[in-house]
Design a protein around this motif. Structure first.
Motif, PDB file in Angstrom:
ATOM      1  N   ASP A  44      18.311   0.893  -9.069  1.00  0.00           N
ATOM      2  CA  ASP A  44      19.248   0.499  -7.589  1.00  0.00           C
ATOM      3  C   ASP A  44      20.509  -0.516  -8.169  1.00  0.00           C
ATOM      4  O   ASP A  44      19.395  -1.571  -8.224  1.00  0.00           O
ATOM      5  N   LEU A  58      22.623   3.800  -7.114  1.00  0.00           N
ATOM      6  CA  LEU A  58      21.350   4.437  -6.702  1.00  0.00           C
ATOM      7  C   LEU A  58      20.557   5.207  -8.064  1.00  0.00           C
ATOM      8  O   LEU A  58      20.919   5.616  -8.338  1.00  0.00           O
ATOM      9  N   LYS A  59      19.284   4.885  -7.536  1.00  0.00           N
ATOM     10  CA  LYS A  59      18.353   5.878  -8.595  1.00  0.00           C
ATOM     11  C   LYS A  59      17.835   6.753  -8.613  1.00  0.00           C
ATOM     12  O   LYS A  59      17.831   7.608  -7.047  1.00  0.00           O
ATOM     13  N   ASN A  60      18.397   7.507  -9.118  1.00  0.00           N
ATOM     14  CA  ASN A  60      18.463   8.892  -9.281  1.00  0.00           C
ATOM     15  C   ASN A  60      18.409   9.521 -10.163  1.00  0.00           C
ATOM     16  O   ASN A  60      18.687   8.565 -11.943  1.00  0.00           O
ATOM     17  N   PHE A  72      23.009  13.309  -7.739  1.00  0.00           N
ATOM     18  CA  PHE A  72      22.613  12.579  -6.456  1.00  0.00           C
ATOM     19  C   PHE A  72      22.017  13.007  -5.955  1.00  0.00           C
ATOM     20  O   PHE A  72      22.361  14.927  -5.692  1.00  0.00           O
ATOM     21  N   SER A  74      19.641  12.865  -3.452  1.00  0.00           N
ATOM     22  CA  SER A  74      19.675  13.441  -1.490  1.00  0.00           C
ATOM     23  C   SER A  74      20.593  12.612  -1.404  1.00  0.00           C
ATOM     24  O   SER A  74      21.072  12.021  -1.250  1.00  0.00           O
ATOM     25  N   GLN A  77      19.657   9.477   1.202  1.00  0.00           N
ATOM     26  CA  GLN A  77      19.955   8.258  -0.176  1.00  0.00           C
ATOM     27  C   GLN A  77      21.642   7.335   0.534  1.00  0.00           C
ATOM     28  O   GLN A  77      22.257   6.311   0.634  1.00  0.00           O
ATOM     29  N   LEU A  78      22.499   8.748   0.007  1.00  0.00           N
ATOM     30  CA  LEU A  78      24.229   8.548  -0.240  1.00  0.00           C
ATOM     31  C   LEU A  78      24.813   8.738   0.594  1.00  0.00           C
ATOM     32  O   LEU A  78      25.549   7.359   1.927  1.00  0.00           O
ATOM     33  N   ASP A  80      23.680   7.261   4.083  1.00  0.00           N
ATOM     34  CA  ASP A  80      23.352   5.633   3.930  1.00  0.00           C
ATOM     35  C   ASP A  80      23.802   4.115   3.291  1.00  0.00           C
ATOM     36  O   ASP A  80      23.950   3.749   4.230  1.00  0.00           O
ATOM     37  N   ALA A  81      24.342   4.910   2.230  1.00  0.00           N
ATOM     38  CA  ALA A  81      25.038   3.754   1.842  1.00  0.00           C
ATOM     39  C   ALA A  81      26.533   3.855   2.169  1.00  0.00           C
ATOM     40  O   ALA A  81      26.558   2.661   2.140  1.00  0.00           O
TER      41      ALA A  81
END
Length: 383
Positions: A44, A58-60, A72, A74, A77-78, A80-81
């Motif tokens: 991140d 984003l850590k992936n 990607f 999750s 996760q995406l 929420d961003a």
């Protein structure tokens, strides 16, 4: 507007998409917009690229098939961003999982799918086209077409960089297809960058004198780029005249391409030239650019060659075709090394091709963002 580009294809080691992202980060703020690139990565992070320009990673996980890229993994996760960023407009830069994730996001912002890739040409048509007709291949890959058709109905635009891809998608039932051609960085590529000493050094690396012709190839070392076919075409054309080919690229096919070059002293493979002052000089110092892929969505390097004043030799399918028009170069029958060899000889013997001024990246983003603003204003009025 705050424009968020969900860009799974972005990599600091990438090629055309990375170039496009760098252009967007520069031009977008100049046009009064905030540009956010939302990309998967090892951690991140937020990378500020100037006022109203940043890359958020984003850590992936990394892609197993190409460790220079990530994906990607999750949806929450995406999503929420995107919720946190509250974009005015969202782009999905991949027709694969990213398209699904952006389509499924519950936010109110309008969105576009950017066709940075032509998967059918890059894979299915390339693998099976020698045996089956395209209609047959399309039927076998009906799940992909249904994927695109389904998601296109949830996007305001499906943006293509060439009219051929736009037409093919529309004819296959993909909704809201539009053509917005890309462009090169203004002021960077010019015939004035031509350097006789650099040309002589590149020819010397090919064990050839200055009187020989210098061909240039640039791109990833991947199957869809068809570099072995290009090498065969140059070797065949070399029976007519002395020709050197310098190829700049890296990728998973490097070992196979080096094996294909073999002991030919007139073909040299170099790592990509990332110095922004040297790279335009290399392009302008060649006598022509030769390209093999019919799967290009725009072919940025062909546009850069056109702006640099050198002719191009490209297949008659895909995004490179438009650049050869109006004296910019010649096309040959895609996938045909003999046809490519004849085109090489024709260009190097003729020398009358006069590439015209290329469309700039500013031109592209002016048109693209104007379309976005019109769409966003319509959404607001409807609300």
């Amino acid at each position: 507007m705050r424009i968020v580009d969900v860009c799974a294809f972005y990599s600091p080691y990438g090629g055309g998409v990375r170039t496009y992202v760098e252009q967007k980060l520069r031009v977008g703020p100049e046009l009064g917009h905030e540009i956010v690139i939302l990309a998967p990565g090892d951690e991140d992070a937020v990378i500020e690229r100037g006022p109203n320009a940043r890359i958020i990673t984003l850590k992936n996980p990394r892609l197993p098939v190409d460790r220079k890229y990530w994906y990607f993994a999750s949806a929450p996760q995406l999503h929420d961003a995107l919720d946190e960023l509250q974009p005015d407009f969202v782009e999905a830069a991949s027709p694969w999982r990213s398209a699904s994730l952006v389509a499924e996001w519950a936010g109110p912002a309008p969105r576009s799918l950017i066709m940075h890739a032509d998967p059918m040409s890059a894979y299915a048509y390339r693998w099976l086209g020698q045996v089956f007709a395209r209609d047959t291949i399309d039927r076998q890959f009906s799940m992909f077409w249904e994927h695109l058709r389904r998601h296109s109905r949830r996007f305001d635009h499906v943006v293509c960089a060439n009219s051929s891809l736009t037409r093919r998608l529309a004819e296959s039932g993909v909704s809201a297809t539009v053509t917005v051609p890309m462009g090169v960085e203004p002021g960077r590529y010019s015939p004035q960058n031509r350097n006789a000493a650099l040309r002589a050094r590149l020819l010397a690396a090919c064990d050839l004198p200055e009187s020989a012709s210098l061909l240039l190839g640039i791109g990833r070392l991947a199957g869809e780029k068809r570099w072995p076919m290009v090498i065969d075409a140059v070797s065949a054309a070399s029976r007519e005249m002395p020709i050197g080919l310098v190829l700049f690229g890296e990728g998973r096919e490097q070992r196979a391409i080096l094996k294909h070059i073999g002991e030919n002293p007139h073909v040299r493979l170099f790592e990509p030239e990332r110095d922004p002052t040297i790279f335009p000089r290399i392009i302008a110092s060649a006598d022509a650019l030769v390209h093999g892929s019919e799967a290009e969505t725009f072919c940025m390097v062909a546009a850069e060659a056109r702006a640099s004043g050198i002719p191009i030799i490209v297949p008659d399918e895909g995004g490179a075709v438009d650049h050869a028009a109006r004296g910019g170069g010649v096309t040959y029958a895609a996938r045909d090394a003999a046809a490519a060899a004849r085109a090489i000889v024709a260009v190097l013997e003729d020398r009358s091709h006069c590439p015209q001024l290329a469309r700039t990246s500013t031109d592209h983003f002016v048109d693209l963002f104007a379309m976005y603003e019109t769409t966003a204003n319509g959404v607001l009025r409807a609300a």
